[in-house]
Scaffold this motif. Structure first.
Motif, PDB file in Angstrom:
ATOM      1  N   VAL A 134       0.837  -1.209   0.000  1.00 54.21           N
ATOM      2  CA  VAL A 134       0.000   0.000   0.000  1.00 54.21           C
ATOM      3  C   VAL A 134       0.870   1.257   0.000  1.00 54.21           C
ATOM      4  N   GLY A 135       1.996   1.243   0.751  1.00 54.75           N
ATOM      5  CA  GLY A 135       2.907   2.387   0.742  1.00 54.75           C
ATOM      6  C   GLY A 135       3.526   2.624  -0.623  1.00 54.75           C
ATOM      7  N   TRP A 136       3.868   1.533  -1.341  1.00 56.96           N
ATOM      8  CA  TRP A 136       4.387   1.685  -2.703  1.00 56.96           C
ATOM      9  C   TRP A 136       3.346   2.330  -3.608  1.00 56.96           C
ATOM     10  N   HIS A 137       2.113   1.895  -3.445  1.00 55.67           N
ATOM     11  CA  HIS A 137       1.047   2.451  -4.275  1.00 55.67           C
ATOM     12  C   HIS A 137       0.861   3.942  -4.025  1.00 55.67           C
ATOM     13  N   ARG A 138       0.902   4.353  -2.780  1.00 59.62           N
ATOM     14  CA  ARG A 138       0.743   5.773  -2.456  1.00 59.62           C
ATOM     15  C   ARG A 138       1.928   6.595  -2.960  1.00 59.62           C
ATOM     16  N   ALA A 139       3.146   6.038  -2.828  1.00 56.68           N
ATOM     17  CA  ALA A 139       4.314   6.754  -3.344  1.00 56.68           C
ATOM     18  C   ALA A 139       4.225   6.923  -4.855  1.00 56.68           C
ATOM     19  N   GLY A 140       3.788   5.873  -5.556  1.00 49.53           N
ATOM     20  CA  GLY A 140       3.610   6.010  -6.993  1.00 49.53           C
ATOM     21  C   GLY A 140       2.547   7.020  -7.357  1.00 49.53           C
ATOM     22  N   PHE A 141       1.460   7.070  -6.548  1.00 49.28           N
ATOM     23  CA  PHE A 141       0.411   8.054  -6.783  1.00 49.28           C
ATOM     24  C   PHE A 141       0.961   9.475  -6.651  1.00 49.28           C
ATOM     25  N   ARG A 142       1.766   9.695  -5.615  1.00 46.16           N
ATOM     26  CA  ARG A 142       2.342  11.032  -5.426  1.00 46.16           C
ATOM     27  C   ARG A 142       3.279  11.384  -6.576  1.00 46.16           C
ATOM     28  N   ARG A 143       4.126  10.475  -6.995  1.00 45.57           N
ATOM     29  CA  ARG A 143       5.045  10.765  -8.092  1.00 45.57           C
ATOM     30  C   ARG A 143       4.295  11.032  -9.394  1.00 45.57           C
ATOM     31  N   TYR A 144       3.207  10.301  -9.603  1.00 44.28           N
ATOM     32  CA  TYR A 144       2.441  10.502 -10.829  1.00 44.28           C
ATOM     33  C   TYR A 144       1.873  11.910 -10.882  1.00 44.28           C
ATOM     34  N   TRP A 145       1.272  12.345  -9.799  1.00 44.01           N
ATOM     35  CA  TRP A 145       0.676  13.672  -9.820  1.00 44.01           C
ATOM     36  C   TRP A 145       1.728  14.777  -9.737  1.00 44.01           C
ATOM     37  N   ARG A 146       2.880  14.478  -9.164  1.00 44.48           N
ATOM     38  CA  ARG A 146       3.971  15.438  -9.234  1.00 44.48           C
ATOM     39  C   ARG A 146       4.449  15.610 -10.672  1.00 44.48           C
ATOM     40  N   TRP A 147       4.491  14.501 -11.391  1.00 43.08           N
ATOM     41  CA  TRP A 147       4.866  14.583 -12.803  1.00 43.08           C
ATOM     42  C   TRP A 147       3.795  15.302 -13.615  1.00 43.08           C
ATOM     43  N   LYS A 148       2.514  15.086 -13.287  1.00 42.25           N
ATOM     44  CA  LYS A 148       1.439  15.743 -14.006  1.00 42.25           C
ATOM     45  C   LYS A 148       1.429  17.248 -13.780  1.00 42.25           C
ATOM     46  N   SER A 149       1.870  17.666 -12.570  1.00 42.25           N
ATOM     47  CA  SER A 149       1.831  19.089 -12.234  1.00 42.25           C
ATOM     48  C   SER A 149       3.117  19.824 -12.594  1.00 42.25           C
ATOM     49  N   CYS A 150       4.073  19.128 -13.215  1.00 39.69           N
ATOM     50  CA  CYS A 150       5.311  19.806 -13.619  1.00 39.69           C
ATOM     51  C   CYS A 150       5.010  20.847 -14.690  1.00 39.69           C
ATOM     52  N   ARG A 151       5.825  21.918 -14.655  1.00 40.63           N
ATOM     53  CA  ARG A 151       5.649  22.996 -15.625  1.00 40.63           C
ATOM     54  C   ARG A 151       6.078  22.523 -17.006  1.00 40.63           C
ATOM     55  N   ARG A 152       5.199  22.680 -17.958  1.00 41.08           N
ATOM     56  CA  ARG A 152       5.511  22.359 -19.351  1.00 41.08           C
ATOM     57  C   ARG A 152       5.258  23.600 -20.191  1.00 41.08           C
ATOM     58  N   GLY A 153       6.319  24.314 -20.479  1.00 41.09           N
ATOM     59  CA  GLY A 153       6.162  25.563 -21.204  1.00 41.09           C
ATOM     60  C   GLY A 153       5.782  26.688 -20.269  1.00 41.09           C
ATOM     61  N   GLY A 154       5.037  27.681 -20.755  1.00 37.75           N
ATOM     62  CA  GLY A 154       4.622  28.803 -19.934  1.00 37.75           C
ATOM     63  C   GLY A 154       5.729  29.840 -19.795  1.00 37.75           C
ATOM     64  N   ARG A 155       5.584  30.690 -18.777  1.00 38.88           N
ATOM     65  CA  ARG A 155       6.535  31.775 -18.562  1.00 38.88           C
ATOM     66  C   ARG A 155       7.848  31.230 -18.011  1.00 38.88           C
ATOM     67  N   PRO A 156       8.991  31.560 -18.612  1.00 41.15           N
ATOM     68  CA  PRO A 156      10.276  31.041 -18.106  1.00 41.15           C
ATOM     69  C   PRO A 156      10.648  31.687 -16.783  1.00 41.15           C
ATOM     70  N   GLN A 157      11.465  30.997 -16.007  1.00 45.64           N
ATOM     71  CA  GLN A 157      11.935  31.544 -14.745  1.00 45.64           C
ATOM     72  C   GLN A 157      12.917  32.682 -15.000  1.00 45.64           C
ATOM     73  N   ILE A 158      12.936  33.641 -14.053  1.00 42.54           N
ATOM     74  CA  ILE A 158      13.836  34.782 -14.203  1.00 42.54           C
ATOM     75  C   ILE A 158      15.239  34.381 -13.759  1.00 42.54           C
ATOM     76  N   GLU A 159      16.220  35.195 -14.108  1.00 44.71           N
ATOM     77  CA  GLU A 159      17.610  34.873 -13.834  1.00 44.71           C
ATOM     78  C   GLU A 159      17.902  34.947 -12.332  1.00 44.71           C
ATOM     79  N   THR A 160      18.978  34.259 -11.951  1.00 48.81           N
ATOM     80  CA  THR A 160      19.375  34.239 -10.538  1.00 48.81           C
ATOM     81  C   THR A 160      19.782  35.625 -10.067  1.00 48.81           C
ATOM     82  N   GLU A 161      20.478  36.383 -10.913  1.00 48.47           N
ATOM     83  CA  GLU A 161      20.913  37.726 -10.525  1.00 48.47           C
ATOM     84  C   GLU A 161      19.711  38.632 -10.275  1.00 48.47           C
ATOM     85  N   LEU A 162      18.668  38.488 -11.105  1.00 45.97           N
ATOM     86  CA  LEU A 162      17.491  39.331 -10.922  1.00 45.97           C
ATOM     87  C   LEU A 162      16.740  38.953  -9.653  1.00 45.97           C
TER      88      LEU A 162
END
Length: 338
Positions: free
Chosen positions: A77-105
């Motif tokens: 059951v713990g493996w299943h929950r960990a996989g569930f979390r990783r799946y939705w973390r992968w689904k919520s990753c940024r794909r495109g959109g506004r780029p991050q600003i520079e470290t100096e800024l």
């Protein structure tokens, strides 16, 4: 005996199970045998593929939990929950959109928000636009330093804002070559640390101190507050003169010279840099020495608190031949370009 009873119950219940469930349980049992055959010594080692296989079968057929022998049901059951979390973390990753600003800024935004406690995101965003940065106001608000309480200035800022209206005065004793005592009197402004007045007397009475204050501050140049200690010399005549000049008298607490630290530091500099190296002959000799030191202190000597500048600001000289001029008979020197 208990295992035999469980086996008999499983045999009796098998006709009522679907073929798919039986095949899933058989697949789980076979895979567990494969894992056990791979074991050389110690406990069985499961690979990510094994974990994925068990998790998928558990996802489709939760009834396989009773036939798991090499792992505990809560582990699966713990493996299943960990996989569930990783799946939705992968689904919520940024794909495109506004780029991050520079470290100096980002570092500049944090610096502005830290140094300017009264500025919000719109104010910092405006400054960044004037500096040529193309960034959204929401990004500025995201990278600002978060504060717990309302914005407030530092004590250093508070003192700097009030320093132009504050001055300090004090007396110090100087022995002569004949062991007589002379009294020096100094007044310093806290803003630029400039020595506005220095006087010498053999009898520091209240009338003499009041006259020195009048000569030091013209009507249009008097400070708002004047810090002093609680010496008996500053009597009623002095306080009345301060009130007539428009200066508010601010005596320090008894036996607390650190509250008049600027005047005490000035007197210490006069002693360390001048009087400790000279034997005073008489009152006129001391007056001339202190006048020369006052000119050196205001116009030549650099101060760390003024960003290595003199009270009367010195211009930076970048061209010409460097020449030195002796001050106080060579005790100090001034370097200029000519």
């Amino acid at each position: 005996m208990i295992a035999l009873i469980c086996f008999v119950l499983a045999v009796l219940a098998s006709p009522f199970k679907s073929n798919i469930r039986l095949e899933a349980e058989n697949a789980v049992l076979r895979h567990q045998l494969i894992v056990l055959r791979r074991k050389l010594k110690g406990r069985a080692r499961l690979t990510n593929n094994d974990r994925w296989f068990f998790v998928q079968l558990y996802r489709w057929f939760p009834s396989i939990l009773p036939v798991l022998m090499i792992i505990r049901p809560e582990t699966l059951v713990g493996w299943h929950r960990a996989g569930f979390r990783r799946y939705w973390r992968w689904k919520s990753c940024r794909r495109g959109g506004r780029p991050q600003i520079e470290t100096e800024l980002r570092a500049l935004i944090r610096q502005m928000s830290t140094e300017n406690l009264l500025w919000g995101a719109p104010r910092i965003h405006g400054e960044l636009l004037k500096l040529g940065f193309s960034v959204a106001q929401s990004s500025v608000a995201k990278y600002m330093v978060k504060r717990r309480g309302p914005p407030s200035q530092e004590w250093r800022t508070f003192l700097r804002n009030h320093a132009p209206d504050i001055a300090a005065m004090d007396l110090f004793v100087v022995p002569t070559i004949g062991f007589k005592l002379l009294y020096g009197f100094v007044i310093i402004r806290l803003d630029r640390r400039d020595l506005v007045w220095i006087g010498v007397t053999t009898n520091p009475a209240a009338e003499w101190v009041a006259r020195q204050i009048t000569e030091a501050f013209p009507w249009d140049g008097a400070p708002r507050y004047l810090i002093r200690d609680r010496d008996r010399i500053y009597g009623t005549v002095v306080t009345r003169r301060l009130r007539a000049t428009g200066i508010r008298d601010k005596p320090i607490a008894p036996a607390s010279p650190w509250q008049n630290c600027f005047a005490e530091r000035l007197i210490g500099s006069i002693r360390r840099e001048c009087l400790d190296h000279i034997i005073v002959l008489d009152e006129e000799h001391l007056r001339r020495i202190l006048k020369n030191y006052a000119d050196y202190y205001n116009g030549v000597r650099t101060h760390p608190s003024l960003n290595k500048d003199a009270p009367v600001s010195r211009q930076v000289q970048r061209s010409g031949v460097i020449n030195s001029r002796a001050i106080l008979g060579g005790l100090h020197r001034q370097y200029v370009r000519i």
